[in-house]
Design a protein around this motif. Structure first.
Motif, PDB file in Angstrom:
ATOM      1  N   PRO A  54       0.834  -1.210   0.000  1.00  0.00           N
ATOM      2  CA  PRO A  54       0.000   0.000   0.000  1.00  0.00           C
ATOM      3  C   PRO A  54       0.864   1.254   0.000  1.00  0.00           C
ATOM      4  O   PRO A  54       1.926   1.290   0.630  1.00  0.00           O
ATOM      5  CB  PRO A  54      -0.803  -0.130   1.302  1.00  0.00           C
ATOM      6  N   MET A  55       0.408   2.274  -0.704  1.00  0.00           N
ATOM      7  CA  MET A  55       1.179   3.507  -0.808  1.00  0.00           C
ATOM      8  C   MET A  55       0.307   4.728  -0.566  1.00  0.00           C
ATOM      9  O   MET A  55      -0.852   4.779  -0.998  1.00  0.00           O
ATOM     10  CB  MET A  55       1.810   3.623  -2.198  1.00  0.00           C
ATOM     11  N   LEU A  56       0.876   5.712   0.117  1.00  0.00           N
ATOM     12  CA  LEU A  56       0.229   7.007   0.308  1.00  0.00           C
ATOM     13  C   LEU A  56       1.126   8.062  -0.315  1.00  0.00           C
ATOM     14  O   LEU A  56       2.330   8.101  -0.049  1.00  0.00           O
ATOM     15  CB  LEU A  56       0.031   7.297   1.798  1.00  0.00           C
ATOM     16  N   SER A  57       0.551   8.908  -1.149  1.00  0.00           N
ATOM     17  CA  SER A  57       1.314   9.968  -1.810  1.00  0.00           C
ATOM     18  C   SER A  57       1.041  11.303  -1.133  1.00  0.00           C
ATOM     19  O   SER A  57      -0.095  11.773  -1.097  1.00  0.00           O
ATOM     20  CB  SER A  57       0.925  10.048  -3.293  1.00  0.00           C
ATOM     21  N   LEU A  58       2.095  11.905  -0.575  1.00  0.00           N
ATOM     22  CA  LEU A  58       1.972  13.198   0.106  1.00  0.00           C
ATOM     23  C   LEU A  58       3.088  14.113  -0.388  1.00  0.00           C
ATOM     24  O   LEU A  58       4.273  13.840  -0.185  1.00  0.00           O
ATOM     25  CB  LEU A  58       2.079  13.016   1.621  1.00  0.00           C
ATOM     26  N   ARG A  59       2.717  15.196  -1.026  1.00  0.00           N
ATOM     27  CA  ARG A  59       3.691  16.131  -1.575  1.00  0.00           C
ATOM     28  C   ARG A  59       3.436  17.541  -1.052  1.00  0.00           C
ATOM     29  O   ARG A  59       2.304  17.940  -0.799  1.00  0.00           O
ATOM     30  CB  ARG A  59       3.613  16.136  -3.103  1.00  0.00           C
ATOM     31  N   VAL A  60       4.519  18.300  -0.932  1.00  0.00           N
ATOM     32  CA  VAL A  60       4.415  19.682  -0.491  1.00  0.00           C
ATOM     33  C   VAL A  60       4.826  20.582  -1.649  1.00  0.00           C
ATOM     34  O   VAL A  60       5.737  20.255  -2.413  1.00  0.00           O
ATOM     35  CB  VAL A  60       5.288  19.945   0.755  1.00  0.00           C
ATOM     36  N   MET A  61       4.165  21.718  -1.783  1.00  0.00           N
ATOM     37  CA  MET A  61       4.476  22.626  -2.877  1.00  0.00           C
ATOM     38  C   MET A  61       5.778  23.387  -2.589  1.00  0.00           C
ATOM     39  O   MET A  61       5.908  24.037  -1.552  1.00  0.00           O
ATOM     40  CB  MET A  61       3.350  23.640  -3.089  1.00  0.00           C
ATOM     41  N   SER A  62       6.726  23.275  -3.519  1.00  0.00           N
ATOM     42  CA  SER A  62       7.998  23.999  -3.388  1.00  0.00           C
ATOM     43  C   SER A  62       8.062  25.184  -4.338  1.00  0.00           C
ATOM     44  O   SER A  62       8.871  26.102  -4.141  1.00  0.00           O
ATOM     45  CB  SER A  62       9.174  23.064  -3.681  1.00  0.00           C
ATOM     46  N   ASP A  63       7.227  25.167  -5.361  1.00  0.00           N
ATOM     47  CA  ASP A  63       7.174  26.265  -6.327  1.00  0.00           C
ATOM     48  C   ASP A  63       5.765  26.327  -6.894  1.00  0.00           C
ATOM     49  O   ASP A  63       5.057  25.317  -6.930  1.00  0.00           O
ATOM     50  CB  ASP A  63       8.209  26.069  -7.437  1.00  0.00           C
ATOM     51  N   THR A  64       5.354  27.499  -7.306  1.00  0.00           N
ATOM     52  CA  THR A  64       3.986  27.733  -7.754  1.00  0.00           C
ATOM     53  C   THR A  64       3.999  28.668  -8.965  1.00  0.00           C
ATOM     54  O   THR A  64       5.036  29.254  -9.287  1.00  0.00           O
ATOM     55  CB  THR A  64       3.138  28.382  -6.644  1.00  0.00           C
ATOM     56  N   PRO A  65       2.854  28.838  -9.633  1.00  0.00           N
ATOM     57  CA  PRO A  65       2.828  29.804 -10.734  1.00  0.00           C
ATOM     58  C   PRO A  65       3.237  31.207 -10.300  1.00  0.00           C
ATOM     59  O   PRO A  65       3.878  31.935 -11.060  1.00  0.00           O
ATOM     60  CB  PRO A  65       1.359  29.769 -11.177  1.00  0.00           C
ATOM     61  N   ALA A  66       2.889  31.579  -9.072  1.00  0.00           N
ATOM     62  CA  ALA A  66       3.229  32.918  -8.580  1.00  0.00           C
ATOM     63  C   ALA A  66       4.633  32.987  -7.990  1.00  0.00           C
ATOM     64  O   ALA A  66       5.205  34.073  -7.877  1.00  0.00           O
ATOM     65  CB  ALA A  66       2.210  33.359  -7.522  1.00  0.00           C
ATOM     66  N   GLU A  67       5.194  31.824  -7.612  1.00  0.00           N
ATOM     67  CA  GLU A  67       6.524  31.773  -7.002  1.00  0.00           C
ATOM     68  C   GLU A  67       7.348  30.685  -7.702  1.00  0.00           C
ATOM     69  O   GLU A  67       7.576  29.609  -7.159  1.00  0.00           O
ATOM     70  CB  GLU A  67       6.413  31.483  -5.506  1.00  0.00           C
ATOM     71  N   PRO A  68       7.791  30.967  -8.940  1.00  0.00           N
ATOM     72  CA  PRO A  68       8.510  29.958  -9.724  1.00  0.00           C
ATOM     73  C   PRO A  68       9.963  29.827  -9.274  1.00  0.00           C
ATOM     74  O   PRO A  68      10.391  30.451  -8.302  1.00  0.00           O
ATOM     75  CB  PRO A  68       8.422  30.517 -11.151  1.00  0.00           C
ATOM     76  N   PHE A  69      10.720  29.008 -10.007  1.00  0.00           N
ATOM     77  CA  PHE A  69      12.139  28.844  -9.708  1.00  0.00           C
ATOM     78  C   PHE A  69      12.872  30.165  -9.919  1.00  0.00           C
ATOM     79  O   PHE A  69      12.516  30.951 -10.803  1.00  0.00           O
ATOM     80  CB  PHE A  69      12.747  27.762 -10.594  1.00  0.00           C
ATOM     81  N   PRO A  70      13.945  30.403  -9.156  1.00  0.00           N
ATOM     82  CA  PRO A  70      14.660  31.683  -9.262  1.00  0.00           C
ATOM     83  C   PRO A  70      15.583  31.775 -10.465  1.00  0.00           C
ATOM     84  O   PRO A  70      15.986  32.867 -10.871  1.00  0.00           O
ATOM     85  CB  PRO A  70      15.463  31.722  -7.959  1.00  0.00           C
ATOM     86  N   VAL A  71      15.956  30.626 -11.012  1.00  0.00           N
ATOM     87  CA  VAL A  71      16.819  30.547 -12.192  1.00  0.00           C
ATOM     88  C   VAL A  71      16.273  29.429 -13.073  1.00  0.00           C
ATOM     89  O   VAL A  71      15.447  28.629 -12.626  1.00  0.00           O
ATOM     90  CB  VAL A  71      18.292  30.247 -11.798  1.00  0.00           C
ATOM     91  N   PRO A  72      16.687  29.329 -14.323  1.00  0.00           N
ATOM     92  CA  PRO A  72      16.197  28.235 -15.180  1.00  0.00           C
ATOM     93  C   PRO A  72      16.430  26.871 -14.531  1.00  0.00           C
ATOM     94  O   PRO A  72      17.468  26.647 -13.896  1.00  0.00           O
ATOM     95  CB  PRO A  72      17.025  28.406 -16.455  1.00  0.00           C
TER      96      PRO A  72
END
Length: 239
Positions: free
Chosen positions: A163-181
């Motif tokens: 059995p598996m549970l998938s739990l992810r946390v947001m590290s980047d968003t449309p409003a807060e994207p990556f700082p560099v490519p």
């Protein structure tokens, strides 16, 4: 195969995602041969495993792990990129399409807080960042967020009847994207940041330095949010 039927496996792509959680473990023991960190939390035995980023690293690593050892269940944890504009850095996504029904419906699965969302997660082949890329994958997948590993972890768990549970946390968003490519921030082939490439980019794009520092603070927030959620999950017996 070792007897791991009472052990809970927790996977992350990289140590940058797991470091806060690993510090919570009592009696941690690192096995370089197995690529595992064994420890205890709230009286439960856990094994932390790093899959690497993307299909190539993850598919091989998770299959080798599950072939060697049986687990009570597995929590696929880590960072994800938000597609839904309502998601913010630090928000949690419980994936309804990848999580096993017996875990997703557990009466002990209780996140009575505003920062947890239940929705669809999509696994993509490349790091996406721009608004147009996020909009494309949102329309194509109907997902609230994306990662690069969960599909392969879920397939391996299904094959081995874990059995598996998938739990992810947001590290980047449309409003807060990556700082560099993305290719500057992380070298997918080498599975690490190429600091010479990053330094050169920052020298030639000095405005990115402030964005990178802000990104580091957001990553720390996301990591702590995920750690708190895992700590809460492991206080109860889901199955």
């Amino acid at each position: 195969m070792s007897d791991g039927g009472s052990i809970i496996a927790i996977t992350f792509a990289l140590p940058a995602e797991s470091s806060d959680f690993v510090r919570l473990l009592a009696k941690p023991v690192t096995s370089a041969r197995e690529g595992l960190i064994h420890g205890q939390i709230h009286g439960r035995s856990v094994a932390v495993f790093h899959t690497g980023v993307g299909e190539k690293s993850c598919r091989t690593g998770i299959e080798n792990l599950l072939r060697r050892q049986q687990f009570k269940y597995l929590i696929s944890a880590g960072f994800a990129g938000a597609l839904d504009p309502e998601l913010r850095v630090g928000n949690l996504l419980l994936s309804e399409n990848f999580s096993s029904p017996e875990l997703l419906s557990s009466p002990h699965l209780d996140f009575a807080e505003d920062r947890l969302f239940v929705g669809k997660l999509a696994t993509v082949p490349v790091v996406i960042d721009s608004k147009s890329e996020r909009d494309h994958w949102a329309a194509k997948s109907g997902a609230a967020a994306v990662d690069m590993e969960t599909d392969f972890i879920a397939a391996a768990c299904a094959a081995h009847r874990i059995p598996m549970l998938s739990l992810r946390v947001m590290s980047d968003t449309p409003a807060e994207p990556f700082p560099v490519p993305p290719g500057v921030l992380f070298d997918l082939e080498k599975q690490k940041t190429n600091f010479a490439r990053l330094t050169l980019y920052l020298v030639t794009h000095p405005g990115a330095v402030m964005r990178l520092n802000a990104f580091r603070r957001r990553i720390a927030l996301a990591r702590q949010s995920l750690t708190n959620a895992l700590d809460k999950l492991l206080r109860v017996d889901l199955i």
